[in-house]
Design an enzyme around this catalytic site. Structure first.
Site, PDB file in Angstrom:
ATOM      1  CG  ASP A 150      41.375  39.187  46.390  1.00  0.00           C
ATOM      2  OD1 ASP A 150      41.196  38.292  47.223  1.00  0.00           O
ATOM      3  OD2 ASP A 150      41.263  40.400  46.650  1.00  0.00           O
TER       4      ASP A 150
ATOM      5  CD  GLU B 138      37.514  35.991  47.415  1.00  0.00           C
ATOM      6  OE1 GLU B 138      37.391  35.744  48.606  1.00  0.00           O
ATOM      7  OE2 GLU B 138      38.075  37.023  46.993  1.00  0.00           O
TER       8      GLU B 138
HETATM    9  C1  GLC Z   1      39.557  38.421  49.385  1.00  0.00           C
HETATM   10  C2  GLC Z   1      40.663  37.744  50.152  1.00  0.00           C
HETATM   11  C3  GLC Z   1      40.732  38.351  51.513  1.00  0.00           C
HETATM   12  C4  GLC Z   1      41.027  39.804  51.381  1.00  0.00           C
HETATM   13  C5  GLC Z   1      39.992  40.495  50.497  1.00  0.00           C
HETATM   14  C6  GLC Z   1      40.446  41.850  50.107  1.00  0.00           C
HETATM   15  O1  GLC Z   1      38.306  38.157  49.923  1.00  0.00           O
HETATM   16  O2  GLC Z   1      40.455  36.366  50.167  1.00  0.00           O
HETATM   17  O3  GLC Z   1      41.701  37.739  52.315  1.00  0.00           O
HETATM   18  O4  GLC Z   1      41.044  40.421  52.643  1.00  0.00           O
HETATM   19  O5  GLC Z   1      39.800  39.790  49.304  1.00  0.00           O
HETATM   20  O6  GLC Z   1      41.538  41.760  49.229  1.00  0.00           O
END
Ligand code: GLC
Length: 522
Positions: A210, A266
Site C-alpha cells: 500500500d 501501489e
Molecule cells: C491506499 C489504499 C486506500 C487507502 C490508502 C490509505 O491508497 O488503496 O484504500 O485508503 O492507501 O491506506
C-alpha cells in the site's frame, strides 16, 4: 503449495497472470452479518476457477478499527473477527492453491491505526522506546504544524495532528487515526519485514504494498510547493534516493523465498516516468501499479498516449501492469458513462495489452457504482459506490443471507446482473470475460508476446501481439460511428465484445464502443 506451473520461457507466474482483486467486506458473506468474510470468499472460489483467474489479491482483513476499512491496521498478524480467523485464512489459501490460484495479500507499510500497540506506546511518553517508530515534530513558534503537507480524505487539512498530552505533532498522510510510521528507524523497518515474513511463511504468493512510494520522506520534511497544494502529500511524495534502498531490501526479502513470490507496489504518482523508477532496474518492485491509464478518458488519443508511455518508460525497465478499476476509484463502467458496451470493450484493454492484468471483483459482471444516499455514506474518502456488495443471485438477498448489507447493492443487482443469472446467459459480459481470459491463456502471443501498435482508423486503438508464429491483433473502437479498420478477411474473429461473428472471418468494420481479438485464418 500451488502446483509448480513454470510459465513457458521460464517466466515467473505473475507475468502471465490475471490477478483478481477482492475487497473482503464486499465480496461474499458466509455468516449473514451483512459484511463479507474469508469463509465467504472460500465458498465462491468456483466462480473464480470458472472465470479462469490465476491469482487473487485480498484487500486488508487484519485487525482494525475500520476507520479506513482495514487500511488502518491495529494488528498486522491477525484476522479481524469480522472477517474470520487465521484458520479461515489458512483454509482459504489451501483451497486456492488446490485450484492453482495464487494468493496475494495487502501490506500497509506507511502507517498503522492509532490503536496499534506501537502507536499507543509511542504516544504514551516522549521517552517511550516506540516514540521514534512514528514521525513527531515540535510545533512551529506560532504553535502550528511543522510543514504545509495536506492529508488525504480531508478538505485541505494539515497532515499533522497535535498530541496535546506530549506537546508534539505527529504526521499522518491519511486520517488522523492513521499515523505514519518512520522508516528512518531501523527497528520499525525490521518489524515491518517481520510482518512480511509472517504472511510469506504462511504460504502467500505475493504482496500488494500500500502507498509504497510514501515510505521514504525527504530529509527535513520540506514544505510542498505552494502551487501543488491542495494535492494531498501522499500523491506528491517521491524521494527515490531514500525510498529505493528500502524497496531493494524488500525485493531481497521476497526473492529469498522459493516460488517467485511477487511484490506489486501501489505507487500513486500520476506520472509513468516516476512509476517506472520503482522497478529500479530489476532491483526494486516486481510490479508497479501505473494509474495514469486508470484516469484516462474513453478516447483513442488518450489511450494511445498511455500505451506509448508504458512502451517507452516501463518496458525497458520492468514488466507492465494494467488496471481499470479498484476499491479507491469509480468503477470504469461508471467513469466511462455507464454503457455496458464500453465496459465490454474496455475489458480488451486490460486483458489484451502486454502485462499483468488486475481485475477488480465485479467488473466481470459489468457493475457500475452503487448510488449511496447521504445517510448511508461510511467512507471518509467518498469511495463507497465502488465497494457495493457483489450480487451473487437474484433478489431479494443476492446470496448474502440478508437483504440490507453494509452498503447498498449496485444497480445491476436487480436488473439480472447477478452472477448466477449471467452465468446462465452465454451472451452476458461475464461470459465475455471468461472467453477473453481463455483466449489469453491459450495464446502465447496474448499472454506475454511482443506488442506493436498498428494503424486501424480514426478512433480505434489496435495492436498486434506476437510470439514466434503465434499472432493476434486486438482492436478497440472508441469511435461514435462504425470504423473501417483496414483489417481483412485473412483474420478471424476470436473474441468479439458483442459476441457477434466469433469464429468467422472479420468484416473489417468495428462498431462504436466495441472490440475484437483477431487471429490469422487457418
Ligand atoms: C491506499 C489504499 C486506500 C487507502 C490508502 C490509505 O491508497 O488503496 O484504500 O485508503 O492507501 O491506506
Amino acid at each position: 503449495m500451488p502446483p509448480d506451473r513454470p510459465a513457458p520461457g521460464d517466466r515467473p507466474w505473475w507475468q502471465d497472470a490475471v490477478v483478481y482483486q477482492i475487497y473482503p467486506r464486499s465480496f461474499a458473506d458466509a455468516n449473514g452479518d451483512g459484511v463479507g468474510d474469508l469463509e465467504g470468499i472460500r465458498q465462491h472460489l468456483d466462480h473464480l476457477s470458472w472465470l479462469g483467474v490465476d491469482a487473487i489479491w485480498l484487500s486488508p482483513f487484519y485487525r482494525s478499527p475500520m476507520d479506513d476499512f482495514g487500511y488502518d491496521v491495529s494488528d498486522h498478524c491477525d484476522v479481524d473477527p469480522l472477517f474470520g480467523t487465521l484458520e479461515d485464512f489458512d483454509r482459504l489459501v489451501a483451497d486456492c492453491h488446490q485450484r492453482d490460484i495464487r494468493v496475494v495479500v495487502d501490506w500497509v507499510p506507511n502507517h498503522t491505526s492509532d490503536r496499534h500497540p506501537w502507536f499507543e506506546a509511542a504516544r504514551s511518553d516522549r521517552d517511550d522506546p516506540h516514540r521514534d517508530w512514528y514521525v513527531w515534530r515540535d510545533p512551529t513558534p506560532d504553535g502550528g504544524p511543522p510543514n504545509n503537507w495536506v492529508a488525504s480524505f480531508s478538505d485541505a487539512e494539515p497532515a499533522w495532528t497535535l498530541d496535546e498530552a506530549t506537546g508534539q505533532w505527529y504526521l499522518h498522510l491519511f486520517l488522523p487515526t492513521q499515523p505514519d510510521v518512520s522508516w528512518d528507524h531501523p527497528e520499525l523497518e525490521s518489524a515491518m519485514h517481520d510482518v512480511l515474513r509472517f504472511w510469506l511463511d504462511r504460504g502467500v504468493d505475493g504482496i500488494r504494498a500500500d502507498v509504497l512510494h510514501a515510505i521514504g520522506k525527504a530529509p527535513g520534511l520540506p514544505d510542498d510547493a505552494p502551487e501543488m497544494l491542495p494535492i494531498p502529500h501522499s500523491g506528491l511524495n517521491h524521494v527515490p534516493e531514500v525510498t529505493l534502498p528500502r524497496v531493494r531490501k524488500l525485493r531481497d526479502l521476497l526473492d529469498s523465498y522459493d516460488g517467485d513470490r511477487m511484490m506489486v507496489g501501489e505507487v500513486y504518482l500520476l506520472d509513468t516516468s516516476l512509476v517506472a523508477q520503482y522497478y529500479d532496474d530489476g532491483r526494486g518492485l516486481h510490479l508497479s501499479f501505473n494509474f495514469p491509464p486508470l484516469y484516462a478518458p474513453w478516447d483513442a488519443t488518450s489511450w494511445r498516449a498511455r500505451v506509448a508511455e508504458v512502451e517507452a518508460l516501463i518496458e525497458p525497465v520492468g514488466w507492465p501492469s494494467w488496471v481499470l478499476s479498484n476499491h479507491d476509484n469509480l468503477r470504469h463502467r461508471t467513469r466511462y458513462g455507464g454503457s455496458e458496451s464500453r465496459a465490454r470493450a474496455a475489458a480488451f484493454l486490460v486483458l489484451g495489452l502486454r502485462g499483468t492484468a488486475f481485475l477488480y471483483a465485479g467488473e466481470e459482471l459489468g457493475l457500475t457504482d452503487a448510488v449511496v444516499a447521504p445517510d448511508r455514506v461510511v467512507d471518509p474518502g467518498g469511495r463507497d459506490g465502488c465497494r457495493a456488495p457483489i450480487p451473487w443471485t437474484p433478489a431479494p438477498d443476492h446470496g448474502w443471507g440478508m437483504t440490507d448489507p453494509w452498503l447498498p447493492w449496485p444497480p445491476e443487482a436487480t436488473a439480472g446482473g447477478d452472477a448466477e443469472s449471467q452465468r446462465s446467459d452465454p451472451a452476458s459480459i461475464l461470459h465475455l470475460y471468461r472467453r477473453l481470459l481463455a483466449a489469453r491463456k491459450a495464446s502465447p502471443a496474448l499472454t506475454a508476446g511482443a506488442q506493436r501498435v498498428v494503424e486501424a482508423g480514426e478512433g480505434v486503438l489496435a495492436w498486434e501481439r506476437t510470439d514466434g508464429a503465434d499472432r493476434r491483433v486486438v482492436a478497440v473502437s472508441f469511435a461514435a460511428e462504425p470504423v473501417d479498420t483496414g483489417f481483412g478477411a485473412d483474420l478471424v474473429v476470436e473474441v468479439a465484445s458483442d459476441g457477434r461473428g466469433e469464429g468467422e472471418p472479420f468484416s473489417g468494420v468495428l462498431g462504436s464502443d466495441s472490440a475484437v481479438v483477431l487471429r490469422p485464418a487457418d
